[in-house]
Design a protein around this motif. Structure first.
Motif, PDB file in Angstrom:
ATOM      1  N   LYS A  75       0.519  -4.835  13.071  1.00  0.00           N
ATOM      2  CA  LYS A  75      -0.443  -4.773  12.148  1.00  0.00           C
ATOM      3  C   LYS A  75      -1.409  -3.844  12.488  1.00  0.00           C
ATOM      4  O   LYS A  75      -2.203  -3.519  11.549  1.00  0.00           O
ATOM      5  N   LEU A  76      -1.757  -3.555  13.869  1.00  0.00           N
ATOM      6  CA  LEU A  76      -2.783  -2.413  14.192  1.00  0.00           C
ATOM      7  C   LEU A  76      -2.583  -1.200  13.519  1.00  0.00           C
ATOM      8  O   LEU A  76      -3.674  -0.616  13.084  1.00  0.00           O
ATOM      9  N   PRO A  77      -1.540  -0.470  13.038  1.00  0.00           N
ATOM     10  CA  PRO A  77      -1.383   0.555  12.587  1.00  0.00           C
ATOM     11  C   PRO A  77      -1.631   0.566  11.308  1.00  0.00           C
ATOM     12  O   PRO A  77      -2.258   1.450  10.460  1.00  0.00           O
ATOM     13  N   ILE A  78      -1.580  -0.633  10.626  1.00  0.00           N
ATOM     14  CA  ILE A  78      -2.041  -0.897   9.074  1.00  0.00           C
ATOM     15  C   ILE A  78      -3.449  -0.521   8.930  1.00  0.00           C
ATOM     16  O   ILE A  78      -3.817   0.505   8.345  1.00  0.00           O
ATOM     17  N   GLY A  79      -4.483  -1.224   9.822  1.00  0.00           N
ATOM     18  CA  GLY A  79      -5.826  -0.966   9.861  1.00  0.00           C
ATOM     19  C   GLY A  79      -6.169   0.412  10.235  1.00  0.00           C
ATOM     20  O   GLY A  79      -7.162   1.097   9.607  1.00  0.00           O
ATOM     21  N   GLN A  80      -5.414   1.073  11.009  1.00  0.00           N
ATOM     22  CA  GLN A  80      -5.668   2.567  11.526  1.00  0.00           C
ATOM     23  C   GLN A  80      -5.548   3.499  10.547  1.00  0.00           C
ATOM     24  O   GLN A  80      -6.463   4.366  10.160  1.00  0.00           O
ATOM     25  N   ARG A  81      -4.423   3.343   9.797  1.00  0.00           N
ATOM     26  CA  ARG A  81      -4.211   4.182   8.578  1.00  0.00           C
ATOM     27  C   ARG A  81      -5.125   3.857   7.500  1.00  0.00           C
ATOM     28  O   ARG A  81      -5.597   4.916   6.575  1.00  0.00           O
ATOM     29  N   ALA A  82      -5.504   2.742   7.213  1.00  0.00           N
ATOM     30  CA  ALA A  82      -6.478   2.345   6.222  1.00  0.00           C
ATOM     31  C   ALA A  82      -7.728   2.834   6.434  1.00  0.00           C
ATOM     32  O   ALA A  82      -8.645   3.448   5.638  1.00  0.00           O
ATOM     33  N   ALA A  83      -8.104   2.835   7.719  1.00  0.00           N
ATOM     34  CA  ALA A  83      -9.438   3.558   8.054  1.00  0.00           C
ATOM     35  C   ALA A  83      -9.471   5.003   7.858  1.00  0.00           C
ATOM     36  O   ALA A  83     -10.506   5.620   7.460  1.00  0.00           O
ATOM     37  N   LEU A  84      -8.489   5.652   8.252  1.00  0.00           N
ATOM     38  CA  LEU A  84      -8.386   7.141   7.840  1.00  0.00           C
ATOM     39  C   LEU A  84      -8.501   7.420   6.233  1.00  0.00           C
ATOM     40  O   LEU A  84      -9.267   8.398   5.925  1.00  0.00           O
ATOM     41  N   LEU A  85      -7.960   6.614   5.401  1.00  0.00           N
ATOM     42  CA  LEU A  85      -8.075   6.853   3.961  1.00  0.00           C
ATOM     43  C   LEU A  85      -9.292   6.370   3.447  1.00  0.00           C
ATOM     44  O   LEU A  85      -9.762   7.143   2.734  1.00  0.00           O
ATOM     45  N   ALA A  86     -10.123   5.504   4.124  1.00  0.00           N
ATOM     46  CA  ALA A  86     -11.331   5.065   3.800  1.00  0.00           C
ATOM     47  C   ALA A  86     -12.347   6.122   4.224  1.00  0.00           C
ATOM     48  O   ALA A  86     -13.297   6.652   3.493  1.00  0.00           O
ATOM     49  N   ALA A  87     -12.350   6.799   5.343  1.00  0.00           N
ATOM     50  CA  ALA A  87     -12.816   7.858   5.954  1.00  0.00           C
ATOM     51  C   ALA A  87     -12.927   9.014   5.030  1.00  0.00           C
ATOM     52  O   ALA A  87     -13.899   9.707   4.863  1.00  0.00           O
ATOM     53  N   LYS A  88     -11.713   9.289   4.468  1.00  0.00           N
ATOM     54  CA  LYS A  88     -11.483  10.555   3.924  1.00  0.00           C
ATOM     55  C   LYS A  88     -12.323  10.222   2.603  1.00  0.00           C
ATOM     56  O   LYS A  88     -12.644  11.115   1.821  1.00  0.00           O
ATOM     57  N   ASN A  89     -11.744   9.230   1.666  1.00  0.00           N
ATOM     58  CA  ASN A  89     -11.868   9.044   0.390  1.00  0.00           C
ATOM     59  C   ASN A  89     -13.486   8.175  -0.034  1.00  0.00           C
ATOM     60  O   ASN A  89     -13.579   8.174  -1.028  1.00  0.00           O
ATOM     61  N   THR A  90     -13.939   7.659   0.957  1.00  0.00           N
ATOM     62  CA  THR A  90     -15.135   6.984   0.703  1.00  0.00           C
ATOM     63  C   THR A  90     -16.656   7.627   1.501  1.00  0.00           C
ATOM     64  O   THR A  90     -17.497   7.606   1.088  1.00  0.00           O
ATOM     65  N   LEU A  91     -15.871   8.182   2.644  1.00  0.00           N
ATOM     66  CA  LEU A  91     -17.159   8.743   3.442  1.00  0.00           C
ATOM     67  C   LEU A  91     -17.085  10.321   3.337  1.00  0.00           C
ATOM     68  O   LEU A  91     -17.976  10.803   3.886  1.00  0.00           O
ATOM     69  N   GLY A  92     -15.863  10.882   2.769  1.00  0.00           N
ATOM     70  CA  GLY A  92     -15.895  12.313   2.621  1.00  0.00           C
ATOM     71  C   GLY A  92     -15.594  12.923   3.792  1.00  0.00           C
ATOM     72  O   GLY A  92     -15.786  14.205   3.807  1.00  0.00           O
ATOM     73  N   GLN A  93     -14.974  12.438   4.675  1.00  0.00           N
ATOM     74  CA  GLN A  93     -14.708  13.124   6.154  1.00  0.00           C
ATOM     75  C   GLN A  93     -13.344  13.953   5.989  1.00  0.00           C
ATOM     76  O   GLN A  93     -12.521  13.747   5.131  1.00  0.00           O
ATOM     77  N   ASP A  94     -13.339  15.167   6.673  1.00  0.00           N
ATOM     78  CA  ASP A  94     -12.250  15.961   6.586  1.00  0.00           C
ATOM     79  C   ASP A  94     -11.293  15.335   7.786  1.00  0.00           C
ATOM     80  O   ASP A  94     -11.256  16.148   8.963  1.00  0.00           O
ATOM     81  N   VAL A  95     -10.553  14.381   7.549  1.00  0.00           N
ATOM     82  CA  VAL A  95      -9.528  14.000   8.417  1.00  0.00           C
ATOM     83  C   VAL A  95      -8.211  13.972   7.661  1.00  0.00           C
ATOM     84  O   VAL A  95      -8.175  13.797   6.290  1.00  0.00           O
ATOM     85  N   VAL A 125      -7.761   4.756  -6.270  1.00  0.00           N
ATOM     86  CA  VAL A 125      -6.822   4.115  -5.673  1.00  0.00           C
ATOM     87  C   VAL A 125      -5.986   4.860  -4.419  1.00  0.00           C
ATOM     88  O   VAL A 125      -5.478   5.890  -4.743  1.00  0.00           O
ATOM     89  N   THR A 126      -5.864   4.287  -3.338  1.00  0.00           N
ATOM     90  CA  THR A 126      -4.984   4.643  -2.427  1.00  0.00           C
ATOM     91  C   THR A 126      -3.766   3.874  -1.789  1.00  0.00           C
ATOM     92  O   THR A 126      -4.133   2.414  -1.881  1.00  0.00           O
ATOM     93  N   LEU A 127      -2.928   4.274  -1.174  1.00  0.00           N
ATOM     94  CA  LEU A 127      -1.746   3.485  -0.834  1.00  0.00           C
ATOM     95  C   LEU A 127      -1.562   3.538   0.573  1.00  0.00           C
ATOM     96  O   LEU A 127      -1.062   4.800   1.181  1.00  0.00           O
ATOM     97  N   ILE A 128      -1.652   2.604   1.404  1.00  0.00           N
ATOM     98  CA  ILE A 128      -1.353   2.596   2.939  1.00  0.00           C
ATOM     99  C   ILE A 128      -0.029   2.478   3.339  1.00  0.00           C
ATOM    100  O   ILE A 128       0.617   1.340   2.902  1.00  0.00           O
ATOM    101  N   ASN A 129       0.575   3.254   3.612  1.00  0.00           N
ATOM    102  CA  ASN A 129       2.161   3.550   3.927  1.00  0.00           C
ATOM    103  C   ASN A 129       2.472   2.476   5.424  1.00  0.00           C
ATOM    104  O   ASN A 129       1.970   2.973   6.395  1.00  0.00           O
ATOM    105  N   THR A 130       3.167   1.817   5.122  1.00  0.00           N
ATOM    106  CA  THR A 130       3.864   0.782   6.231  1.00  0.00           C
ATOM    107  C   THR A 130       5.313   0.826   6.247  1.00  0.00           C
ATOM    108  O   THR A 130       5.741  -0.085   6.862  1.00  0.00           O
ATOM    109  N   ILE A 131       5.900   2.003   5.616  1.00  0.00           N
ATOM    110  CA  ILE A 131       7.423   1.943   5.743  1.00  0.00           C
ATOM    111  C   ILE A 131       8.048   1.816   6.943  1.00  0.00           C
ATOM    112  O   ILE A 131       9.008   1.602   7.189  1.00  0.00           O
TER     113      ILE A 131
END
Length: 372
Positions: free
Chosen positions: A250-270, A231-237
């Motif tokens: 809303k654009l930063p929400i998707g951008q931050r979500a993409a980074l979390l997905a790239a790291k945690n489901t694709l295993g990328q070093d970001v 489980v990950t939490l996308i910070n929008t504070i």
């Protein structure tokens, strides 16, 4: 980019088929689009997004009836629903003419429990997916806890409150994993952004105060899902609008979500997260806050960090004087001789500026033991 948009509809029983079709192109949602766009660029492979969503719906609307066995509040909600035969008849009548709803009828349908899950989520199980992005919570912020007594006018407030949402969310995640038969199914929870209004019993609040009945407490309930694995939490504070429940940024929400997905489901070093609380040390009249993910710790406006409040054992909170020292922040106040506790960005619409070198904002937190 491939997208599948699930048609908004309801059902009184769990369905096996769903309405919609795949297309080459982006989904019709700002958050879903930006998430897909940035993840597509990071992954360098086609990304498929299934968008099943209905604005202003509660978490209970997306619950299977079986969750009544695990959540007493939901059991009460569904018993009330079953006993309200007039409401059920109205739902059946609207289902008979699905393309001719008025806006009032649309609102009525999306504020009922369970029936959205039956029609818009259950048919997707067990379609193969890496994870689910959950952007919801506003409908469950009317009360701090329990089920309120409601009348015919505001029956739709019969949902769990802020204090109960943490348990509901964790049970909801586990239930979905059980139904998908995937214990590693990833859930990405979008934190509610800044908003300056309170709950039903106190709608007008100080949006920057850490003690008001604000969305800060809902964000804490959302963060409780991090107790579960995958489980990950996308910070929008740092986002949102003090007066508008529907923020435009809303654009930063998707951008931050993409980074979390790239790291945690694709295993990328970001770098996928902003600074998170590591620990706090008491050093005389100062508190030193240490962070994870704090490389390049700075502020967005080159001023001192804002949004920090401190208190001693008395529980009286005051704004802290803050300064960055390496990868930590040092806090003090002339009003408190022996500070012990910290709340950061813990308000409805806090004024925040703390980020790391990747421009990702620091996550809200509190270290005190006091209840909501």
């Amino acid at each position: 980019m491939r997208s599948f948009n699930v048609k908004n509809t309801v059902a009184l029983k769990e369905q096996e088929e769903i309405q919609g079709k795949w297309k080459v192109g982006h989904p019709n949602s700002a958050v879903a689009f930006s998430f897909a766009y940035f993840l597509n660029n990071l992954a360098e492979v086609p990304v498929g997004i299934i968008k099943t969503a209905w604005g202003s719906s509660s978490i209970e609307a997306w619950m299977p009836r079986s969750m009544t066995q695990k959540l007493p509040l939901f059991d009460t909600i569904m018993n009330d629903f079953d006993a309200d035969t007039q409401r059920v008849k109205r739902i059946e009548e609207l289902m008979s003419r699905p393309d001719k709803w008025t806006n009032k009828e649309n609102i009525f349908l999306r504020r009922n429990p369970n029936i959205i899950y039956n029609a818009m989520m259950h048919p997707l199980i067990p379609f193969a997916c890496r994870g689910l992005l959950w952007y919801q919570g506003e409908r469950n912020t009317r009360y701090m806890s329990g089920l309120p007594d409601v009348d015919d006018i505001n029956w739709f407030h019969r949902v769990c409150g802020i204090k109960d949402y943490d348990q509901a969310l964790k049970q909801w995640i586990q239930t979905y994993r059980d139904r998908w038969n995937d214990e590693e199914m990833h859930f990405m929870v979008v934190m509610l952004p800044g908003y300056g209004k309170g709950i039903e019993s106190k709608k007008v609040i100080d949006p920057e105060s850490p003690t008001e009945p604000s969305w800060a407490w809902m964000r804490e309930s959302q963060a409780a899902a991090l107790d579960l694995p995958y489980v990950t939490l996308i910070n929008t504070i740092d986002l949102g609008d003090v007066n508008n429940i529907h923020p435009h940024d809303k654009l930063p929400i998707g951008q931050r979500a993409a980074l979390l997905a790239a790291k945690n489901t694709l295993g990328q070093d970001v770098q996928d997260m902003g600074p998170t609380l590591k620990n706090v040390e008491i050093q005389g009249s100062e508190l030193v806050v240490y962070f994870n993910n704090a490389d390049g710790l700075k502020t967005t406006n080159h001023k001192a960090p804002s949004g920090f409040w401190i208190a001693d054992e008395s529980g009286q909170w005051t704004k802290a004087k803050a300064k960055i020292k390496g990868e930590c922040v040092v806090l003090s106040s002339s009003e408190i001789e022996k500070p012990k506790y910290v709340r950061y960005a813990f308000a409805g619409k806090p004024n925040v500026n703390l980020v790391n070198g990747s421009e990702l904002p620091a996550y809200p937190f509190r270290t005190d033991p006091w209840e909501k």
